[in-house]
Motif scaffolding. Structure first.
Motif, PDB file in Angstrom:
ATOM      1  N   LEU A 151       0.854  -1.232  -0.059  1.00 36.26           N
ATOM      2  CA  LEU A 151       0.094  -0.098  -0.006  1.00 36.26           C
ATOM      3  C   LEU A 151       0.868   1.218  -0.081  1.00 36.26           C
ATOM      4  CD1 LEU A 151      -2.904  -1.010   2.586  1.00 36.26           C
ATOM      5  CD2 LEU A 151      -2.959  -0.751   0.112  1.00 36.26           C
ATOM      6  N   GLU A 152       1.993   1.205   0.802  1.00 35.33           N
ATOM      7  CA  GLU A 152       3.007   2.386   0.775  1.00 35.33           C
ATOM      8  C   GLU A 152       3.189   2.702  -0.698  1.00 35.33           C
ATOM      9  OE1 GLU A 152       5.564   1.187   3.814  1.00 35.33           O
ATOM     10  OE2 GLU A 152       4.679   2.323   5.333  1.00 35.33           O
ATOM     11  N   GLY A 153       3.710   1.493  -1.464  1.00 35.48           N
ATOM     12  CA  GLY A 153       4.201   1.427  -2.732  1.00 35.48           C
ATOM     13  C   GLY A 153       3.186   2.251  -3.746  1.00 35.48           C
ATOM     14  N   GLN A 154       1.838   1.753  -3.353  1.00 32.20           N
ATOM     15  CA  GLN A 154       0.849   2.377  -4.384  1.00 32.20           C
ATOM     16  C   GLN A 154       0.549   3.919  -3.719  1.00 32.20           C
ATOM     17  OE1 GLN A 154      -2.838  -0.186  -3.391  1.00 32.20           O
ATOM     18  NE2 GLN A 154      -1.848  -1.707  -4.775  1.00 32.20           N
ATOM     19  N   GLN A 202       3.365   5.844  -5.691  1.00 27.24           N
ATOM     20  CA  GLN A 202       3.268   5.946  -6.924  1.00 27.24           C
ATOM     21  C   GLN A 202       1.914   7.157  -7.176  1.00 27.24           C
ATOM     22  OE1 GLN A 202       4.627   4.350  -9.461  1.00 27.24           O
ATOM     23  NE2 GLN A 202       3.440   5.471 -10.942  1.00 27.24           N
ATOM     24  N   GLN A 203       0.830   7.057  -6.458  1.00 23.86           N
ATOM     25  CA  GLN A 203      -0.390   7.897  -6.454  1.00 23.86           C
ATOM     26  C   GLN A 203       0.117   9.393  -6.487  1.00 23.86           C
ATOM     27  OE1 GLN A 203      -3.560   6.645  -3.824  1.00 23.86           O
ATOM     28  NE2 GLN A 203      -4.274   5.191  -5.441  1.00 23.86           N
ATOM     29  N   ALA A 207       3.149  10.477  -6.655  1.00 18.39           N
ATOM     30  CA  ALA A 207       4.051  10.631  -7.849  1.00 18.39           C
ATOM     31  C   ALA A 207       3.091  11.113  -8.999  1.00 18.39           C
ATOM     32  CB  ALA A 207       4.853   9.614  -8.285  1.00 18.39           C
ATOM     33  N   ASN A 208       1.813  10.646  -9.082  1.00 19.51           N
ATOM     34  CA  ASN A 208       1.035  10.848 -10.397  1.00 19.51           C
ATOM     35  C   ASN A 208       0.019  11.856 -10.037  1.00 19.51           C
ATOM     36  OD1 ASN A 208       2.294   8.858 -11.722  1.00 19.51           O
ATOM     37  ND2 ASN A 208       0.561   7.253 -11.149  1.00 19.51           N
ATOM     38  N   GLU A 209      -0.128  12.421  -8.778  1.00 20.76           N
ATOM     39  CA  GLU A 209      -0.962  13.237  -8.252  1.00 20.76           C
ATOM     40  C   GLU A 209      -0.945  14.842  -8.994  1.00 20.76           C
ATOM     41  OE1 GLU A 209      -2.024  15.397  -4.131  1.00 20.76           O
ATOM     42  OE2 GLU A 209      -2.453  13.194  -4.034  1.00 20.76           O
ATOM     43  N   PRO A 210       0.316  15.280  -9.139  1.00 18.95           N
ATOM     44  CA  PRO A 210       0.110  16.763  -9.603  1.00 18.95           C
ATOM     45  C   PRO A 210      -0.100  16.446 -11.153  1.00 18.95           C
ATOM     46  CG  PRO A 210       2.405  16.366  -8.583  1.00 18.95           C
ATOM     47  CD  PRO A 210       1.568  14.976  -8.490  1.00 18.95           C
ATOM     48  N   ALA A 211       0.001  15.300 -11.942  1.00 19.96           N
ATOM     49  CA  ALA A 211      -0.535  15.375 -13.187  1.00 19.96           C
ATOM     50  C   ALA A 211      -1.993  15.100 -13.087  1.00 19.96           C
ATOM     51  CB  ALA A 211       0.085  14.062 -13.798  1.00 19.96           C
ATOM     52  N   VAL A 212      -2.665  14.598 -12.100  1.00 21.95           N
ATOM     53  CA  VAL A 212      -4.090  14.498 -12.085  1.00 21.95           C
ATOM     54  C   VAL A 212      -4.587  15.695 -11.856  1.00 21.95           C
ATOM     55  CG1 VAL A 212      -6.024  13.343 -10.745  1.00 21.95           C
ATOM     56  CG2 VAL A 212      -3.601  11.840 -11.436  1.00 21.95           C
ATOM     57  N   GLU A 213      -4.082  16.626 -10.922  1.00 21.88           N
ATOM     58  CA  GLU A 213      -4.636  17.779 -10.411  1.00 21.88           C
ATOM     59  C   GLU A 213      -4.489  18.713 -11.801  1.00 21.88           C
ATOM     60  OE1 GLU A 213      -2.875  19.761  -6.887  1.00 21.88           O
ATOM     61  OE2 GLU A 213      -3.250  18.002  -5.405  1.00 21.88           O
ATOM     62  N   GLN A 214      -3.349  18.686 -12.358  1.00 20.71           N
ATOM     63  CA  GLN A 214      -3.482  19.607 -13.488  1.00 20.71           C
ATOM     64  C   GLN A 214      -4.457  19.053 -14.486  1.00 20.71           C
ATOM     65  OE1 GLN A 214      -1.293  22.326 -13.903  1.00 20.71           O
ATOM     66  NE2 GLN A 214      -2.603  22.624 -15.583  1.00 20.71           N
TER      67      GLN A 214
END
Length: 154
Positions: A118-121, A124-125, A127-134
């Protein structure tokens, strides 16, 4: 030679009286000795009775003591059996606790593995969050929704 003035009969009477006196003295001594022996016999008989009574008392006491020892032995044997049963119960409970501990260790390892996953997930999330927010901001801008801004534009 001494001439005796006593007749033979008188001499015999004197000898007889002396023998009677000697006999009476011996008889008195024998009576005294017999009385002393009767007293000793009486004392020994009394002592014998006392000893017999004490012997019986000692036998009774030793029998009572033996009964007490036998009772204590039975109590100790019963206590020993109870302790063995308790020990057996404790060993069974200890085995059960060891089994539960093994199961808990397996669950803990599984949980730790899941936490790591879960920590890995999450990482990963993150790391992907700024792209999702954008992407959300871009979509909002394209659709005309105001107030959504990315962290970079704020």
């Amino acid at each position: 030679a001494v001439v005796s003035t006593q007749s033979t009969g008188e001499q015999q009477l004197v000898v007889y009286k002396q023998k009677e006196i000697d006999f009476n003295t011996v008889a008195e001594e024998c009576k005294k000795r017999i009385n002393e022996l009767h007293l000793k016999i009486s004392t020994l008989t009394s002592d014998k009775e006392v000893i017999a009574t004490q012997k019986n008392s000692l036998f009774e006491l030793s029998e009572q003591r033996l009964n007490q020892i036998n009772e204590k032995t039975r109590e100790l044997q019963e206590a020993s059996a109870n302790l063995e049963q308790c020990n057996s119960n404790i060993n069974s409970q200890l085995d059960e606790l060891r089994n539960q501990n093994s199961q808990l260790k397996i669950r803990m390892e599984t949980a730790e593995s899941r936490v790591t996953e879960l920590e890995g997930q999450i990482a990963q999330q993150d790391a992907n969050e700024p792209a999702v927010e954008q992407s959300v901001v871009d979509t909002a801008a394209a659709t005309g929704v105001q107030g959504l801004e990315s962290d970079e534009t704020a």
